[in-house]
Design a protein around this motif. Sequence first.
Motif, short mmCIF file in Angstrom:
data_model
loop_
_atom_site.label_atom_id
_atom_site.label_comp_id
_atom_site.label_asym_id
_atom_site.label_seq_id
_atom_site.Cartn_x
_atom_site.Cartn_y
_atom_site.Cartn_z
N ASN A 1015 0.80 -1.22 0.00
CA ASN A 1015 0.00 0.00 0.00
C ASN A 1015 0.84 1.28 0.00
OD1 ASN A 1015 -2.45 -1.18 -0.16
ND2 ASN A 1015 -2.87 -1.14 2.04
N SER A 1016 2.09 1.18 0.39
CA SER A 1016 2.93 2.37 0.43
C SER A 1016 3.44 2.75 -0.95
CB SER A 1016 4.12 2.15 1.37
OG SER A 1016 4.98 1.13 0.86
N LEU A 1017 3.28 1.85 -1.92
CA LEU A 1017 3.79 2.09 -3.28
C LEU A 1017 2.68 2.50 -4.22
CD1 LEU A 1017 6.18 -0.97 -3.70
CD2 LEU A 1017 6.75 1.32 -2.91
N ILE A 1018 3.04 3.28 -5.21
CA ILE A 1018 2.12 3.63 -6.29
C ILE A 1018 2.78 3.21 -7.59
CG2 ILE A 1018 0.96 5.49 -7.52
CD1 ILE A 1018 0.80 7.01 -4.90
N LEU A 1019 2.12 2.37 -8.36
CA LEU A 1019 2.67 1.90 -9.63
C LEU A 1019 2.70 3.02 -10.66
CD1 LEU A 1019 0.91 -1.58 -9.86
CD2 LEU A 1019 3.26 -1.11 -9.17
N THR A 1020 3.78 3.06 -11.42
CA THR A 1020 3.94 4.12 -12.42
C THR A 1020 4.35 3.52 -13.75
OG1 THR A 1020 6.29 4.46 -11.94
CG2 THR A 1020 4.71 5.73 -10.65
N MET A 1030 4.78 -4.39 -17.37
CA MET A 1030 5.86 -3.93 -16.49
C MET A 1030 5.43 -2.63 -15.84
SD MET A 1030 8.18 -2.79 -19.65
CE MET A 1030 7.13 -3.83 -20.65
N ALA A 1031 5.99 -2.35 -14.70
CA ALA A 1031 5.67 -1.12 -13.98
C ALA A 1031 6.81 -0.74 -13.06
CB ALA A 1031 4.38 -1.31 -13.18
N GLY A 1032 6.97 0.55 -12.87
CA GLY A 1032 7.87 1.06 -11.84
C GLY A 1032 7.04 1.44 -10.63
N SER A 1033 7.66 2.20 -9.71
CA SER A 1033 6.94 2.54 -8.49
C SER A 1033 7.35 3.90 -7.96
CB SER A 1033 7.18 1.48 -7.42
OG SER A 1033 8.57 1.35 -7.15
N ASN A 1035 7.30 6.31 -4.48
CA ASN A 1035 7.42 6.07 -3.04
C ASN A 1035 8.10 4.73 -2.75
OD1 ASN A 1035 5.93 8.41 -2.81
ND2 ASN A 1035 3.99 7.32 -2.61
N GLY A 1036 8.81 4.22 -3.70
CA GLY A 1036 9.46 2.93 -3.50
C GLY A 1036 10.49 2.68 -4.58
N ASN A 1037 11.13 1.54 -4.49
CA ASN A 1037 12.25 1.26 -5.38
C ASN A 1037 12.11 -0.10 -6.05
OD1 ASN A 1037 12.52 -0.23 -3.08
ND2 ASN A 1037 14.66 0.30 -2.69
N ARG A 1038 10.88 -0.45 -6.43
CA ARG A 1038 10.64 -1.77 -7.00
C ARG A 1038 10.31 -1.69 -8.48
NH1 ARG A 1038 6.72 -4.39 -2.36
NH2 ARG A 1038 8.12 -4.05 -0.60
N VAL A 1039 10.73 -2.76 -9.19
CA VAL A 1039 10.37 -2.98 -10.59
C VAL A 1039 9.54 -4.26 -10.65
CG1 VAL A 1039 11.21 -3.38 -12.93
CG2 VAL A 1039 12.48 -1.89 -11.38
N TYR A 1040 8.43 -4.20 -11.41
CA TYR A 1040 7.54 -5.36 -11.51
C TYR A 1040 7.38 -5.76 -12.97
CZ TYR A 1040 5.95 -4.14 -6.76
OH TYR A 1040 5.87 -3.86 -5.42
N ILE A 1061 11.17 4.75 -8.90
CA ILE A 1061 11.41 4.30 -10.30
C ILE A 1061 10.22 4.76 -11.14
CG2 ILE A 1061 11.89 2.33 -11.78
CD1 ILE A 1061 12.75 0.82 -9.23
N PRO A 1062 10.25 5.97 -11.65
CA PRO A 1062 9.08 6.48 -12.38
C PRO A 1062 8.95 5.95 -13.80
CG PRO A 1062 10.82 8.14 -12.30
CD PRO A 1062 11.30 6.99 -11.48
N HIS A 1063 10.04 5.37 -14.38
CA HIS A 1063 9.98 4.99 -15.78
C HIS A 1063 10.62 3.62 -15.99
CE1 HIS A 1063 8.89 9.14 -16.50
NE2 HIS A 1063 9.96 9.51 -15.80
#
Length: 1670
Positions: A1015-1020, A1030-1033, A1035-1040, A1061-1063
């Motif tokens: 919940n602390s992350l927002i997918l970008t 694929m998505a970045g995030s 408020n966080g540092n994850r790649v999906y 990770i906005p892009h």
Amino acid sequence: MAEDEEFPAFMPIVCGQIDDLPTQASNAVRIFISSTFTDTVQERNKLTKEVFPDLRRYCQGRGVEFEVVDMRWGVRDTATSDHLTSELCLQEIQHCKRISLGPSFVAILGNKYGYRPIPSTIPSEEYETLLGLVRQQLTADEQQLMDDWFRQDANAVPPVHVLQPITTNLKDYYNEDEPEKRKQDRTLWWEIFKKLQCILRKAADCAVEAGVYSKEDMHKYHFSVTEDEVRQAIGGSGSDNNLFFFRDIQGIENHLESPITPKMLDVTENGTIDTEAQRLLQNLKTEVIGKGKLHRFSIQWSPNGFDPSITEHAKYLDDFCETFRRSMKEMIDRSLEKRSKVQNHATAQLYEEMLHHASFCAKKCSVIRGREDILKETTDYLSRHTGKPLVVHGVSGSGKTTIMAMIAKHARQWLGDSGVVIFRFLGTSVSSSSIQETLSSVCRQICYAYGVEQPSADILEDFTKLVQHFRHLLNTLPNSEKPLFLLLDSVDQLISQNDAHSMHWLPKNFHKNVHIAVSMLPKLYGCLDKLKETLLDEECYFETQLLPRDTGVEIVHGWLEEMKRTLTEKQMDAVTNAFQKCPRPIFLKLLCEKCSKWRSYDEIDESQLPSDVRIAITSLFEDLERKHGPILVSHALGYLTAAKNGRTQVELEDVLSCDDEVLNDVYQYWDPPDETVVRIPASLWKRIYYDIKEVIAERQAGGKTVIAWYHRQFWEAAQDRYLSSGAIKKKRHQLLAKMFLGEFSKGTITPITLTARGKAFDNADRHTSLQPLVFGDDVFNLRKLQELPYHLAEASMDDVLADQVLFNFNWLLTKLRAFSFLELMSDFQNTSDEVREPQFTVEMNKLEEMMYLASSNLKSDPFTLAGQLIGRLSDTRQDFHKLDKLLNQAKNWVDGISMPLMSPRSTCLMPPGGPMRVTLAGHPTRVLKVACTRSNKYLVSACEDSQGHIMANVWDSATWEVIQTIHMNNSVPNLKGHLAMAISNDDRYLILAHRSLGIFDLTNGECLNKIEIDNSLILTDVKTTDGLIMAGSMNGNRVYVWNITDGSNILQLELPGTSSIPHVFLCNASSHVVAVRADANIHIIDLETKRTIWECPATKGNSDLVTSSILTSDEQEIIAGCSDGVIRVWQLEHDSEQPRLLLTGHKKSVTKLLINSKYQLISGSLDATLRVWELSNGSALFTLSGHDGAITCMTFIPNCDDNDEMIVSGSKDDKLKVWNTATGTLMNTLEGHSSWISDVTVVDGTHGMRVISACNDKTVKIWLPTQVMPSSLSRHDEGPPRCIAVATSGRYVTTSALKGVTKVWNANDGRCFHDIKIESKCLLTWPGKDYILGGDSKGQIHCWNLLNGEEVWSYIAHTNPITHLCWGASMELISAGGSEAKLWNVSLSEPITSPQVVFAGHDDDITTVAVTKKEESNLVVTACKKGVQKIWSYDSGECCQTVSLNTKIECLAISRNNRYLATGSKDGTVAVWCLEAERIGRQISTSHLSDDTVVCLVFTMDDKHLICGLFRGKKQLYMWDFQAQGQGSSRYLEGHHHAVQVAKLLSNGEYLLTSSRDCTLKIWHVASGKLVTSFDCQSQIKFCDVVEIGEHHWLVAAATKMAMVFLDATLTKQAGHKSFASGNGNTIKMEDVSASEPKHVTDKNDTVTSAKETGRIGQRAPRSKACKLF
């Protein structure tokens, strides 16, 4: 349950029972008129001329059809020859009893018993018995006579003896070429008839005497046609619906010598009274009829028998007709009263719909024979719980519907007795012709079956919500104990609305307790192909096959058995041989219909039997033409085939009565019964109908029962045979059009010459049905609205089409109210190809474009039409005659209507001819994203719903209709502007993401997977390609990375550090992911190893550096736009950690990047510019300047005007701009949004290349990018308006704009006639004079004469800009500038010189001023930017009180009684202060209304409430009971959905005017809080003013960014006491609004569309907001 009490067998029908069904209700009054003919001519004629038209109008006004069946006239020779008349009459009586709502049979009996026929068929056993009793008494000639005229038909079961057609033995009976022979045969026939009659009566009497048969059994050999009809009507049910009239002529028996007497009385050949006939007549009246609904009349004999010229006889006729009229109305009203007692009309409608399909299914199943193998195969599939639908398909006529009916009937054998079976045979009823109405009724039936709450109107009226609810019901209600089977036959019969043929609405997967079967043609509308795109399992499909020989023979035997018929062995062999040539069910049905009429003695020529379906249909048509005449049949079936939506039987009789060729054919041998009424006899069409009824389907259209060809092959055959000639087709459509125009309606004289009779009927009235647009309150003429445009277009009647339909305001408004916007626009689209005249095309296209521009308003409320027309087309009228005429009609409607409304005086809305094409509304908040599928078929717009969750609308790009809405709950409501959206490459999947990610089937809106994340992350930056997401995030540092088909996780990698990770990008054949972090740290991640294989270190000192990025097409470089305005270009997998290029030039953050085909970079920035760069060397090519706000979005416009270098950019300045990046030139500016642009894309669809923009104003707009903005709008071009003032005369309006001039406008036509080269910061109207005061930025006050625009005087009043002007207590002027306010004595004759009082003491600029207006001791209140409020003595300038609120005061208001001061603050607080002498400045009450600004305040006239306009919140207008303890009578006025900028009481204090950033001006009734009327300006309204110009008449002027708006606001005296509409469903009670009848340009039968006319025949009109959202 209660429904079972009100509706027979309700629950069994709900669950799918088709046995022992109750009778279906009717929507028609259909009466059979029975009488002897010669003695009731006067009664019939007067009924036809005077009473029937009145009853037809009476019924039409109550939403029902009225039809009279009179079979006495028009019996063709063939019908006489075949002795069919009596049989047809009895069939019609039964039909009337079955379908008539109320009365069904009327008998008019005089002194004559009438014609007594020979039975046309006699059971063979009875025939032999009767002849056996008298055979010894018969001569050889008499025995031979019986043998010659009665032959046994052994094909009847049981066998019968059939009276032979006259022409069988008398060949010259119809020989027109040899009159003498014809006369001889006709004389001979009557001699034979009397002999046959004598023999049969003698035999019958003997049978009674011998006790072989009863007297009742043998009565048929003696009774008349009239008695037979009466007995048929009285027998069985429905006898209460009969009406009888007896008319006795006193003294007629004393005048047997008169030649008139035999017409009025039964007389023998020797001139005496026929005592037997009179005895039978008396028995009929007293014993058979008895004391039913009986009316008796008596008149005296006259020398002319019954003579209407005699006063007594004329009075009788009047009394008879009045009694008839009154009795019929009473019976009709009683039947309608039973309907009105129905508590739940929606349930009643559902009940009739279910009963219709149950009856249809039962009828189909009643004749089914064989096909057990198909039943077993289909039910085996359904019972296996596959979770996928069964799809039955096959060519037309292959028996699909019969198979589906059979499946439905036997469903419980595998489903279980407790299962629910729901079926719809689509296209056979009004509620099964569209997918929306079909699913609505299905959902309601499911809810009843499972005992759950019925769906709300909101769900049923919104197709997207309806489909979602349908799926929800399927997913949640059926269970193992009560499974559900849903069957939908003939999906191709659905109309195309809501993209029905795409099959998106059909669930492709469901749980095991749900079973679904559908059927369709394989090619029509592509339904099957589209279904196969998403339903891939071949096992789901079942193709109907040809019928085996044995099955065909079995079916024939079954059908014949049902008809109580059989065939001889030779005949059956002929049928079998013919069937083997074309083994299709439809062909077999046609064969069976043909052979069922064969007698056992008929010789059959097998070579003459048809060999395929088309030949069989042609054979049917030929038989009809031989039997009924080629002219009558070809015309009747031509009119039937030419229908758009079927044809009612009344319409068919009407149009045939308009057809002079048909009438000349009918009336060859006799005259019409009344020379002033010329129609075809009703019997003629009835006979044709009974011969084709097995291939005709009844369904509902336009609230009436219509007939149409059941199979498409019949329509095609009829089209080829009867409408293949262009001239004939045009002629048929032309006559149908004239009929619907009312050119033949009752009261219209249409002379005709009957050639064969050699007579001219100069006063002929065809007596067709009246054709107004509206029959009465709540009842629309839906048939006319549906059919007329189609027939006019097909007939190429362009002038009439323009005058009566396309450019007729009454038509447009009525059709919008009765149907939908899409239905109305189909009239334009279906016309386009038929129109030939260029000017017609130009004007029609302009009007069509205008309608689409106004579509969002018109869909919401049809009553906006007049305002939209005037507001968009006023400046074009001088060049277009038809549009000018339409505008005049719209203005006449506005002038004549008595409901409250605001309507424009001139063009103030975007006119046609510009770049804007359509506005797509339906978004509760800012539209965040738009995207188009690669096929360009669908557009998706996404926003936040009213609850803070994700919502996406899917639009059909061909119609711009929303086809579904997708909702996805977010784990934490409130998106705060962040939303990611993507569409898969194959256009199948839609991905929506915020704190969770949803994968949806784009074709049906089904959620396939929902993936929750932290919940602390927002997918970008969600992207999809090659089956991956694929998505970045933030408020966080994850790649999906996920698999798109099953939602499985492929990669979830947490990168080191905290930068977001906005892009993200996928590269290297989808094997690598490139992640670009906010701090410019770049990673390349191998998907297989899930490790970073290359990294570029972060840029030190800026963790939020990267604001945008793009991957080059060769995947070699990442380009990042940064917050410092620099664009950095990195080479991927390169040794250097430094960018290859640093592109500098932007002064603020870079927001968007694009790369064109020439490897050039286009960048957009917060600095309001775009730049074009050469990527090879980093050189700057162009700077694209023109926007006044930050660049928010941009995209390419491919191949636009053969230029592939075009882009479109969106900005915070509310505009889009089109650029040529090859030359750096601005090509176009797209204006029309009222707030900043949030996203932009393009679609290359059926209409060509279009730009699609999403906006903060909650709309999506469609643009033609190269079309230039029209220049007809009156507005400030220099900048947005900042102030406005209306002269008290109402003749002039003055405005000023930022960086602009002061303009004076003519309020009547919206033209600017004075440009004053001074920028006024505030304006003030001089009361009672056409003068204006303005304060400028230099501290100078100006006085201008509005008539000539000349300055009267000016004076430098302040050293700072003037911020406020207002009138003091005694017409002194108060000005504010800088930190001071001043009071001045002013006059028109000389300029001001020095202030009387100075109010000085603020340490910041004064923003607003308020003044009390008492007789003495007045006060001045000022507020400054720092939130300091000061109260001053008006006379001395002494400061009485100072209050610091620590927040800016936005507005002040003083109560009418001068006792209270109200302040509204920037922090959302409103406070009320005391102004009474002893308590000045004491706070009385305070309330925190919002988290943002209180924009405006006004006290109500009674000073009990304070009305507050707010900037933010769900509700923006609050009526505060500030003196109450607690809530009191405080309430929100609901209607606005954005900031309220202005709130003003109208001069009488009864109404409130508000303007808003939601683009609307609204007027409210203060006492009730109801919304009275509204106008949508389509642009934010920050400034408006109003002045009263007449009783209940105000001029409202508003200045928007797009245009000046001048409105007439008219409010009736009673308006405040009625219930008016508001956005939350508070609706006008239309019966309370007295609508006048304005003059209009329509045909003479049109009634004026008024506020009361809100319904349709048989049902109410679609719900629409009644407030006038012009």
